[in-house]
Scaffold this motif. Structure first.
Motif, PDB file in Angstrom:
ATOM      1  N   PHE A   5     -23.819 -27.699  66.939  1.00 45.97           N
ATOM      2  CA  PHE A   5     -23.442 -27.490  68.329  1.00 45.97           C
ATOM      3  C   PHE A   5     -24.124 -26.233  68.885  1.00 45.97           C
ATOM      4  CE2 PHE A   5     -20.701 -25.099  71.247  1.00 45.97           C
ATOM      5  CZ  PHE A   5     -20.622 -25.984  72.304  1.00 45.97           C
ATOM      6  N   LEU A   6     -24.052 -25.126  68.151  1.00 44.05           N
ATOM      7  CA  LEU A   6     -24.639 -23.870  68.635  1.00 44.05           C
ATOM      8  C   LEU A   6     -26.160 -23.956  68.730  1.00 44.05           C
ATOM      9  CD1 LEU A   6     -22.372 -21.292  66.795  1.00 44.05           C
ATOM     10  CD2 LEU A   6     -22.444 -21.769  69.241  1.00 44.05           C
ATOM     11  N   LEU A   7     -26.781 -24.613  67.764  1.00 42.26           N
ATOM     12  CA  LEU A   7     -28.237 -24.779  67.824  1.00 42.26           C
ATOM     13  C   LEU A   7     -28.637 -25.648  69.018  1.00 42.26           C
ATOM     14  CD1 LEU A   7     -29.069 -25.170  64.034  1.00 42.26           C
ATOM     15  CD2 LEU A   7     -29.653 -23.235  65.515  1.00 42.26           C
ATOM     16  N   GLU A   8     -27.825 -26.659  69.324  1.00 43.84           N
ATOM     17  CA  GLU A   8     -28.098 -27.502  70.489  1.00 43.84           C
ATOM     18  C   GLU A   8     -27.945 -26.696  71.781  1.00 43.84           C
ATOM     19  OE1 GLU A   8     -29.052 -30.735  72.929  1.00 43.84           O
ATOM     20  OE2 GLU A   8     -29.491 -30.328  70.832  1.00 43.84           O
ATOM     21  N   GLN A   9     -26.947 -25.825  71.849  1.00 41.22           N
ATOM     22  CA  GLN A   9     -26.773 -24.964  73.020  1.00 41.22           C
ATOM     23  C   GLN A   9     -27.988 -24.042  73.186  1.00 41.22           C
ATOM     24  OE1 GLN A   9     -23.875 -24.850  75.381  1.00 41.22           O
ATOM     25  NE2 GLN A   9     -24.166 -26.883  74.497  1.00 41.22           N
ATOM     26  N   CYS A  10     -28.525 -23.540  72.080  1.00 41.91           N
ATOM     27  CA  CYS A  10     -29.736 -22.709  72.148  1.00 41.91           C
ATOM     28  C   CYS A  10     -30.913 -23.520  72.670  1.00 41.91           C
ATOM     29  CB  CYS A  10     -30.061 -22.134  70.770  1.00 41.91           C
ATOM     30  SG  CYS A  10     -28.935 -20.851  70.217  1.00 41.91           S
ATOM     31  N   ARG A  11     -31.038 -24.753  72.189  1.00 40.78           N
ATOM     32  CA  ARG A  11     -32.133 -25.616  72.643  1.00 40.78           C
ATOM     33  C   ARG A  11     -32.023 -25.881  74.145  1.00 40.78           C
ATOM     34  NH1 ARG A  11     -33.460 -30.479  74.160  1.00 40.78           N
ATOM     35  NH2 ARG A  11     -31.344 -31.301  74.104  1.00 40.78           N
ATOM     36  N   ARG A  12     -30.816 -26.143  74.614  1.00 43.74           N
ATOM     37  CA  ARG A  12     -30.610 -26.410  76.039  1.00 43.74           C
ATOM     38  C   ARG A  12     -30.897 -25.161  76.876  1.00 43.74           C
ATOM     39  NH1 ARG A  12     -25.102 -30.133  75.906  1.00 43.74           N
ATOM     40  NH2 ARG A  12     -26.021 -31.807  74.664  1.00 43.74           N
ATOM     41  N   SER A  13     -30.506 -23.999  76.373  1.00 47.13           N
ATOM     42  CA  SER A  13     -30.790 -22.776  77.133  1.00 47.13           C
ATOM     43  C   SER A  13     -32.289 -22.522  77.201  1.00 47.13           C
ATOM     44  CB  SER A  13     -30.054 -21.569  76.537  1.00 47.13           C
ATOM     45  OG  SER A  13     -30.620 -21.166  75.318  1.00 47.13           O
ATOM     46  N   ARG A  14     -33.001 -22.893  76.145  1.00 47.54           N
ATOM     47  CA  ARG A  14     -34.463 -22.754  76.138  1.00 47.54           C
ATOM     48  C   ARG A  14     -35.082 -23.655  77.201  1.00 47.54           C
ATOM     49  NH1 ARG A  14     -35.145 -23.097  70.965  1.00 47.54           N
ATOM     50  NH2 ARG A  14     -35.395 -20.879  70.633  1.00 47.54           N
ATOM     51  N   LEU A  15     -34.570 -24.866  77.336  1.00 44.63           N
ATOM     52  CA  LEU A  15     -35.092 -25.794  78.351  1.00 44.63           C
ATOM     53  C   LEU A  15     -34.832 -25.263  79.756  1.00 44.63           C
ATOM     54  CD1 LEU A  15     -34.082 -29.252  76.859  1.00 44.63           C
ATOM     55  CD2 LEU A  15     -36.377 -28.272  77.032  1.00 44.63           C
ATOM     56  N   ILE A  16     -33.659 -24.700  79.967  1.00 45.80           N
ATOM     57  CA  ILE A  16     -33.344 -24.123  81.277  1.00 45.80           C
ATOM     58  C   ILE A  16     -34.300 -22.976  81.592  1.00 45.80           C
ATOM     59  CG2 ILE A  16     -31.632 -22.786  82.552  1.00 45.80           C
ATOM     60  CD1 ILE A  16     -29.488 -24.515  81.118  1.00 45.80           C
ATOM     61  N   ASP A  17     -34.527 -22.099  80.604  1.00 47.10           N
ATOM     62  CA  ASP A  17     -35.457 -20.980  80.809  1.00 47.10           C
ATOM     63  C   ASP A  17     -36.844 -21.496  81.150  1.00 47.10           C
ATOM     64  OD1 ASP A  17     -33.510 -19.112  80.334  1.00 47.10           O
ATOM     65  OD2 ASP A  17     -34.213 -18.583  78.333  1.00 47.10           O
ATOM     66  N   HIS A  18     -37.281 -22.542  80.457  1.00 47.93           N
ATOM     67  CA  HIS A  18     -38.612 -23.089  80.682  1.00 47.93           C
ATOM     68  C   HIS A  18     -38.741 -23.632  82.105  1.00 47.93           C
ATOM     69  CE1 HIS A  18     -42.454 -24.903  79.788  1.00 47.93           C
ATOM     70  NE2 HIS A  18     -42.003 -26.063  80.226  1.00 47.93           N
ATOM     71  N   LYS A  19     -37.687 -24.275  82.600  1.00 55.87           N
ATOM     72  CA  LYS A  19     -37.726 -24.844  83.946  1.00 55.87           C
ATOM     73  C   LYS A  19     -37.660 -23.774  85.025  1.00 55.87           C
ATOM     74  CE  LYS A  19     -35.699 -29.329  82.893  1.00 55.87           C
ATOM     75  NZ  LYS A  19     -34.569 -30.229  83.143  1.00 55.87           N
ATOM     76  N   GLU A  20     -36.972 -22.664  84.753  1.00 58.60           N
ATOM     77  CA  GLU A  20     -36.747 -21.655  85.781  1.00 58.60           C
ATOM     78  C   GLU A  20     -37.793 -20.546  85.806  1.00 58.60           C
ATOM     79  OE1 GLU A  20     -32.794 -20.241  85.073  1.00 58.60           O
ATOM     80  OE2 GLU A  20     -31.901 -21.921  86.141  1.00 58.60           O
ATOM     81  N   THR A  21     -38.688 -20.501  84.841  1.00 56.50           N
ATOM     82  CA  THR A  21     -39.646 -19.409  84.749  1.00 56.50           C
ATOM     83  C   THR A  21     -40.538 -19.354  85.984  1.00 56.50           C
ATOM     84  OG1 THR A  21     -39.675 -19.508  82.354  1.00 56.50           O
ATOM     85  CG2 THR A  21     -41.551 -18.452  83.395  1.00 56.50           C
ATOM     86  N   MET A  22     -40.605 -18.159  86.547  1.00 55.86           N
ATOM     87  CA  MET A  22     -41.505 -17.909  87.664  1.00 55.86           C
ATOM     88  C   MET A  22     -42.675 -17.095  87.123  1.00 55.86           C
ATOM     89  SD  MET A  22     -38.803 -16.762  90.512  1.00 55.86           S
ATOM     90  CE  MET A  22     -37.161 -17.403  90.423  1.00 55.86           C
ATOM     91  N   ASN A  23     -43.793 -17.197  87.742  1.00 56.99           N
ATOM     92  CA  ASN A  23     -44.968 -16.507  87.250  1.00 56.99           C
ATOM     93  C   ASN A  23     -45.040 -15.067  87.735  1.00 56.99           C
ATOM     94  OD1 ASN A  23     -45.937 -18.601  85.691  1.00 56.99           O
ATOM     95  ND2 ASN A  23     -46.957 -19.550  87.421  1.00 56.99           N
TER      96      ASN A  23
END
Length: 119
Positions: A5-23
């Motif tokens: 569960f915790l590893l999946e939460q980390c994976r999801r947070s990584r995806l959110i960061d990837h989508k929100e990254t501004m240059n």
């Protein structure tokens, strides 16, 4: 609360960061701080046979305190105005602010106060 569960939460947070990254340099360094802390957290989880929430909370508090000390030091150095920071200090500030931000998110997840839904 399982390791999966915790590893999946980390994976999801990584995806959110990837989508929100501004240059912008600030957000790039902020996300580097996110990723560094998240990777350390994942390594700790992988080394555990059984999830020890108490240990994780203590570790996250220590990480938050360390980040806040760096941020306080930089705030005091620039008299609480972040406008005229040197590029090195600006990078350091955004990196440690990212670490603090991620530690706060992971703490809320470990304490069962936050959940990242499927993306």
């Amino acid at each position: 609360m399982t390791k999966k569960f915790l590893l999946e939460q980390c994976r999801r947070s990584r995806l959110i960061d990837h989508k929100e990254t501004m240059n912008e340099a600030y957000w790039i360094n902020h996300d580097k701080g996110h990723e560094a802390l998240r990777s350390e957290f994942e390594e700790i989880l992988k080394s555990m046979a059984v999830v020890n929430r108490k240990y994780l909370k203590i570790w996250l508090r220590v990480e938050m305190q360390a980040s806040e000390e760096v941020l306080d030091e930089l705030d005091a150095k620039y008299d609480y105005t972040l406008e005229d920071m040197s590029p090195e200090d600006d990078e350091k500030y955004s990196y440690y602010e990212g670490r603090d931000c991620m530690a706060d998110l992971l703490m809320r997840i470990v304490m069962k106060k936050e959940y990242i839904w499927k993306i």
